[in-house]
Scaffold this active site. Structure first.
Site, PDB file in Angstrom:
ATOM      1  N   ARG A   1      12.840 -19.758 -27.002  1.00 18.83           N
ATOM      2  CA  ARG A   1      13.328 -20.017 -25.616  1.00 18.83           C
ATOM      3  C   ARG A   1      13.961 -21.214 -25.353  1.00 18.83           C
ATOM      4  O   ARG A   1      13.128 -22.119 -25.682  1.00 18.83           O
ATOM      5  CB  ARG A   1      12.008 -19.674 -24.702  1.00 18.83           C
ATOM      6  CG  ARG A   1      10.999 -20.565 -24.973  1.00 18.83           C
ATOM      7  CD  ARG A   1       9.962 -20.517 -24.145  1.00 18.83           C
ATOM      8  NE  ARG A   1       8.630 -20.998 -24.421  1.00 18.83           N
ATOM      9  CZ  ARG A   1       8.273 -22.203 -24.262  1.00 18.83           C
ATOM     10  NH1 ARG A   1       9.161 -23.130 -23.891  1.00 18.83           N
ATOM     11  NH2 ARG A   1       7.063 -22.696 -24.632  1.00 18.83           N
TER      12      ARG A   1
ATOM     13  N   HIS B   1       8.243 -22.880 -20.733  1.00 19.22           N
ATOM     14  CA  HIS B   1       7.428 -21.420 -20.842  1.00 19.22           C
ATOM     15  C   HIS B   1       7.536 -20.924 -19.691  1.00 19.22           C
ATOM     16  O   HIS B   1       7.851 -19.660 -19.499  1.00 19.22           O
ATOM     17  CB  HIS B   1       5.813 -21.917 -21.382  1.00 19.22           C
ATOM     18  CG  HIS B   1       5.024 -20.906 -21.330  1.00 19.22           C
ATOM     19  ND1 HIS B   1       5.212 -19.781 -22.288  1.00 19.22           N
ATOM     20  CD2 HIS B   1       4.075 -20.548 -20.541  1.00 19.22           C
ATOM     21  CE1 HIS B   1       4.089 -18.971 -21.937  1.00 19.22           C
ATOM     22  NE2 HIS B   1       3.617 -19.371 -20.863  1.00 19.22           N
TER      23      HIS B   1
ATOM     24  N   TYR C   1       6.704 -31.164 -25.980  1.00 21.95           N
ATOM     25  CA  TYR C   1       6.174 -30.700 -27.316  1.00 21.95           C
ATOM     26  C   TYR C   1       7.547 -30.368 -28.203  1.00 21.95           C
ATOM     27  O   TYR C   1       7.177 -29.987 -29.278  1.00 21.95           O
ATOM     28  CB  TYR C   1       5.408 -29.706 -27.004  1.00 21.95           C
ATOM     29  CG  TYR C   1       5.716 -28.696 -26.185  1.00 21.95           C
ATOM     30  CD1 TYR C   1       6.529 -27.564 -26.700  1.00 21.95           C
ATOM     31  CD2 TYR C   1       5.424 -28.900 -24.832  1.00 21.95           C
ATOM     32  CE1 TYR C   1       6.886 -26.523 -25.819  1.00 21.95           C
ATOM     33  CE2 TYR C   1       5.816 -27.726 -23.871  1.00 21.95           C
ATOM     34  CZ  TYR C   1       6.420 -26.532 -24.608  1.00 21.95           C
ATOM     35  OH  TYR C   1       6.995 -25.584 -23.680  1.00 21.95           O
TER      36      TYR C   1
END
Length: 367
Positions: free
Chosen positions: A266, A270, A280
């Site tokens: 993606r 999120h 991250y």
């Protein structure tokens, strides 16, 4: 016991070696495995590409609408078009779809009006009122819970001697949930008509896949349930379609379920509810995956066949923007929800306390 009679490392290496990644097109759209090129007509290939471009535009516009305060919850989908739309392309309208919250594109292509998809994002009850001929459940928010639902319906289809199947999606994080194991075990035990997808986009929110499990692949988790598992390049539309089509045929024939792991990515966060992927994920990792973009692969492949052009893609983009504009305008016209209506839905026979609350809120709402 003599030394080295049991070689546990050898056992583990043999298990890991059984799950190669299936691929038909490389990142430039060149054929690398002719056996995985599906028998799709030119029109079907164009339609698949059209749906993928539609999904990319829908993601862009949904993100903008969310930032304008016109949508509620939204989970970005850019990068996962092949994993989502090419897999869905292999199923039939009568097959039962069980989406996760990122799987709105498949749900709309399965028959949900885009207006209802927007209403679902806003938390409006009208976004969950499906017509009888839409064989799908609303997107599941509880991680992995859709797997259990799909397993139960798949058994129901089998008991009715139906040739239709259920197909269900979760992410790599979902494969770490108890519901995941319970569902594939149940469906496997009863040889139910199901195809399970793990869309492995590398991160369960911010948790890297390698920190979730010691398994080299997520596909190999199928072995514990006694069902076939397969890993496919989730950025490759033709490979995803071919594997999905074969899995559907296997399940439809009464052989039991299949687990498919799609290796995808993606590009965005999120969800748009506060996640920051830069905390991250590195820019190098983002760039690496963007070079594998499913739209680039399919665009190059179809252009070389004389089936696609920049003008054709621009037409699809503009048409999609108009569709989205009309759908959000329709959603805006739907009456806002009332607290009194929620209260009226709580009981068939309303107790006195609820009657009093209804009267209280109706008085406030009438002002």
């Amino acid at each position: 016991m003599a030394k080295n009679v049991i070689d546990f490392q050898k056992i583990l290496d043999e298990i890991n070696a059984d799950f190669p990644t299936y691929q038909a097109l490389d990142k430039d759209g060149k054929v690398v495995n002719k056996d995985l090129i599906p028998d799709l007509s030119d029109d079907e290939l164009v339609e698949l590409m059209t749906q993928m471009v539609w999904s990319r535009v829908l993601d862009q516009r949904s993100t903008a609408l969310n930032r304008q305060g016109r949508l509620g919850f939204y989970a970005p989908t850019a990068g996962q078009e092949a994993s989502q739309l090419a897999s869905h392309f292999a199923f039939e309208k009568e097959d039962r779809l069980f989406p996760g919250y990122r799987d709105v594109p498949q749900l709309v292509q399965h028959g949900l009006p885009l207006k209802e998809a927007f209403l679902w994002s806003r938390g409006h009850v009208a976004g969950n009122l499906y017509p009888e001929d839409l064989h799908a459940m609303p997107p599941q928010i509880i991680i992995g819970a859709q797997y259990v639902q799909a397993a139960g319906v798949a058994l129901g289809l089998k008991k009715r001697n139906s040739k239709n199947v259920t197909f269900v999606y979760t992410g790599d994080g979902g494969s770490s949930q108890g519901d995941f194991y319970e569902a594939i075990n149940f469906a496997g035990a009863y040889h139910a008509n199901a195809v399970f997808y793990i869309q492995n986009n590398g991160f369960a929110i911010s948790t890297p896949r390698e920190k979730q499990t010691a398994a080299k692949t997520l596909a190999q988790k199928a072995a514990a349930a006694g069902i076939p598992g397969i890993q496919v390049d989730g950025m490759d539309p033709l490979a995803v379609y071919s594997v999905s089509k074969a899995a559907r045929e296997w399940a439809s024939a009464g052989n039991g379920p299949v687990l498919i792991e799609t290796l995808t990515y993606r590009y965005g966060p999120h969800t748009l509810s506060g996640d920051d992927p830069t905390r991250y994920r590195s820019k190098d990792l983002d760039n690496e995956w963007q070079q594998k973009d499913p739209l680039i692969r399919m665009r190059n492949y179809l252009t070389e066949k004389g089936l696609w052009s920049e003008e054709k893609e621009e037409e699809v983009i503009e048409k999609t923007k108009e569709e989205i504009k009309a759908a959000i305008a329709e959603a805006d016209r739907v009456p806002k929800q009332k607290v009194s209506d929620f209260l009226k839905s709580m009981y068939e026979v309303q107790p006195q306390s609820i009657k009093e609350q209804i009267a209280f809120y109706e008085a406030k709402e009438s002002k």
